[in-house]
Design a protein around this motif. Structure first.
Motif, short mmCIF file in Angstrom:
data_model
loop_
_atom_site.label_atom_id
_atom_site.label_comp_id
_atom_site.label_asym_id
_atom_site.label_seq_id
_atom_site.Cartn_x
_atom_site.Cartn_y
_atom_site.Cartn_z
N THR A 202 0.77 -1.27 0.10
CA THR A 202 0.04 0.09 -0.03
C THR A 202 0.81 1.39 0.07
O THR A 202 2.06 1.23 0.31
N LYS A 203 0.26 2.42 -0.18
CA LYS A 203 1.08 3.67 -0.15
C LYS A 203 1.47 3.89 1.08
O LYS A 203 2.64 4.16 1.35
N GLU A 204 0.80 3.42 2.30
CA GLU A 204 1.15 3.64 3.50
C GLU A 204 2.72 2.96 3.90
O GLU A 204 3.60 3.13 4.25
N ASN A 205 2.35 1.39 3.56
CA ASN A 205 3.54 0.91 3.78
C ASN A 205 4.81 1.02 3.10
O ASN A 205 5.95 0.68 3.48
N PHE A 206 4.46 1.44 1.83
CA PHE A 206 5.82 1.85 1.09
C PHE A 206 6.47 3.03 1.59
O PHE A 206 7.80 3.03 1.61
N GLU A 207 5.64 3.74 2.11
CA GLU A 207 6.26 4.88 2.62
C GLU A 207 7.18 4.54 4.07
O GLU A 207 8.18 4.90 4.34
N MET A 208 6.61 3.61 4.76
CA MET A 208 7.34 3.17 5.95
C MET A 208 8.52 2.14 5.37
O MET A 208 9.71 2.59 6.03
N LEU A 209 8.57 1.68 4.32
CA LEU A 209 9.67 0.82 3.96
C LEU A 209 10.86 1.86 3.53
O LEU A 209 12.04 1.46 3.60
N LYS A 210 10.54 2.78 3.02
CA LYS A 210 11.56 3.71 2.29
C LYS A 210 12.13 4.93 3.33
O LYS A 210 12.99 5.42 3.04
N SER A 211 11.34 4.97 4.49
CA SER A 211 11.63 6.12 5.59
C SER A 211 12.09 5.85 6.80
O SER A 211 12.19 6.46 7.66
N ARG A 212 13.00 4.46 6.83
CA ARG A 212 13.18 3.94 7.93
C ARG A 212 14.48 4.87 8.45
O ARG A 212 14.67 4.72 9.63
N VAL A 213 15.38 5.30 7.54
CA VAL A 213 16.39 6.11 7.82
C VAL A 213 16.22 7.62 7.32
O VAL A 213 15.71 7.54 6.02
N GLN A 214 16.73 8.52 8.06
CA GLN A 214 16.82 9.88 7.53
C GLN A 214 18.03 10.02 7.08
O GLN A 214 19.07 10.44 7.79
N PHE A 215 18.11 10.33 5.76
CA PHE A 215 19.55 10.39 5.23
C PHE A 215 19.97 11.96 5.25
O PHE A 215 21.15 11.94 4.70
N ALA B 175 21.65 -2.79 8.45
CA ALA B 175 21.31 -3.48 9.42
C ALA B 175 19.56 -3.26 9.68
O ALA B 175 18.88 -4.22 9.81
N THR B 176 19.54 -2.08 9.57
CA THR B 176 17.98 -1.49 9.61
C THR B 176 17.26 -1.76 8.67
O THR B 176 16.02 -2.38 9.01
N PHE B 177 17.62 -1.81 7.51
CA PHE B 177 16.65 -2.31 6.42
C PHE B 177 16.58 -3.87 6.33
O PHE B 177 15.58 -4.21 5.85
N GLY C 32 -0.83 -8.28 5.21
CA GLY C 32 -1.75 -9.20 4.65
C GLY C 32 -1.05 -10.56 4.70
O GLY C 32 -0.70 -10.97 5.91
N SER C 33 -1.04 -11.19 3.65
CA SER C 33 -0.40 -12.38 3.49
C SER C 33 0.98 -12.62 2.77
O SER C 33 1.56 -13.41 2.51
N THR C 34 1.66 -11.24 3.09
CA THR C 34 2.88 -10.93 2.49
C THR C 34 3.87 -10.49 3.33
O THR C 34 3.54 -9.47 4.16
N LEU C 35 5.19 -10.74 3.17
CA LEU C 35 6.29 -10.22 3.80
C LEU C 35 7.16 -9.18 2.97
O LEU C 35 7.60 -9.70 1.82
N LEU C 36 7.16 -8.02 3.40
CA LEU C 36 7.94 -6.93 2.63
C LEU C 36 9.26 -6.43 3.17
O LEU C 36 9.47 -6.17 4.17
N VAL C 37 10.35 -6.63 2.06
CA VAL C 37 11.66 -6.15 2.62
C VAL C 37 12.35 -5.09 1.64
O VAL C 37 11.95 -5.39 0.39
N SER C 38 12.73 -4.05 1.87
CA SER C 38 13.16 -3.16 1.20
C SER C 38 14.60 -2.78 1.35
O SER C 38 15.22 -3.39 2.23
#
Length: 281
Positions: free
Chosen positions: A185-198, A209-211, A219-225
């Motif tokens: 979703t738009k929401e979890n995509f934002e979470m995936l890319k904003s784990r670090v403030q560059f 290590a964070t990523f 849902g039924s999916t595991l997402l890694v970025s």
């Protein structure tokens, strides 16, 4: 699977091109010059002087002038200007249809070259790649048959290449990641890319290590970025990931996939960005 490779030299302002494969420019075509006033801008590596000189600028056609293709000067083209003004950035454009080969899609990679001893601007680089070639690399990098790997633009979530999209069959560019991959979703995509403030100081080891250690269950999916280009081994104030590699794996394909994915991520990314090594990404 490399469509073409070009080095576009400043040549004291007059421009010079080395292109492979070589081809003759037609005298029946022309282009509109963007001029070379941009050479007055400060040199990114030595702000005490400009990128070019007044003599160099005089050798360019003025902005707005139609120039015969046989007199082609890459310094008068907008894409080379963008590279020269921002040499820290690698430009990745596409996918788009090849103007000369029917139903063939291309990606282009480019970056400016500056002499690291003199800080002089040397050339622009252009590498053209067939999208099918990159798609094959991505598909072969999947850990599980139902996993999907996508290279996604950080801004807007636009998919550049994905194992879930066959551009040759679809004959159109892929949609945004949240319209392509189920459970993204738009929401979890934002979470995936904003784990670090560059834009703040960061530690390369901690960032990787964070990523790698913080997947998202959706849902039924595991997402890694994973940031792309890869996080440098040393802190770089200019580093900003313009893209992210998103790996989506069904939860019932074994939770161990997360560990396997992270352990294999260096090899996976190495294959995906084979072309970017040539461009100096």
């Amino acid at each position: 699977d490399m469509h073409d490779l070009g080095l576009y030299f400043i040549n004291d302002g007059a421009g010079a091109v080395v292109n492979f494969p070589g081809y003759a420019l037609s005298g029946d075509h022309s282009y509109i010059s963007t001029g070379c006033e941009w050479m007055k801008e400060p040199n990114p590596y030595d702000p005490s002087r400009s990128i070019g000189t007044a003599e160099m600028i005089e050798k360019c056609h003025p902005e707005g002038v139609a120039v015969n293709s046989r007199l082609y000067n890459p310094m008068e083209r907008g894409w080379c200007k963008e590279q020269a003004l921002d040499p820290y950035r690698a430009f990745l454009d596409g996918p788009y249809l090849d103007a000369f080969v029917e139903d063939s899609w291309l990606l282009t990679v480019g970056q400016a070259v500056y002499d690291r001893l003199t800080n002089d601007f040397v050339s622009c680089i252009y590498i053209g790649l067939r999208v099918e070639f990159v798609e094959e690399i991505v598909r072969n990098a999947r850990i599980y048959p139902r996993s999907e790997i996508s290279i996604v633009r950080s801004a807007g979530g636009e998919v550049v290449v994905s194992s879930a999209w066959n551009i040759t069959e679809k004959q159109e560019a892929p949609p945004a990641i949240y319209d392509l991959i189920e459970d993204v979703t738009k929401e979890n995509f934002e979470m995936l890319k904003s784990r670090v403030q560059f834009d703040r100081e960061w530690d390369p080891t901690e960032v990787r290590a964070t990523f790698e250690s913080q997947p998202i269950e959706s849902g039924s999916t595991l997402l890694v970025s994973y940031p792309f280009p890869p996080v440098p081994t040393e802190y770089d104030t200019t580093y900003r990931p313009e893209f992210f590699i998103i790996i989506a794996t069904p939860l019932d394909d074994m939770f161990e996939a997360v560990k396997d994915t992270n352990e294999d991520v260096d090899g996976t990314i190495g294959g995906i960005i084979l072309f970017s090594v040539v461009a100096g990404l």
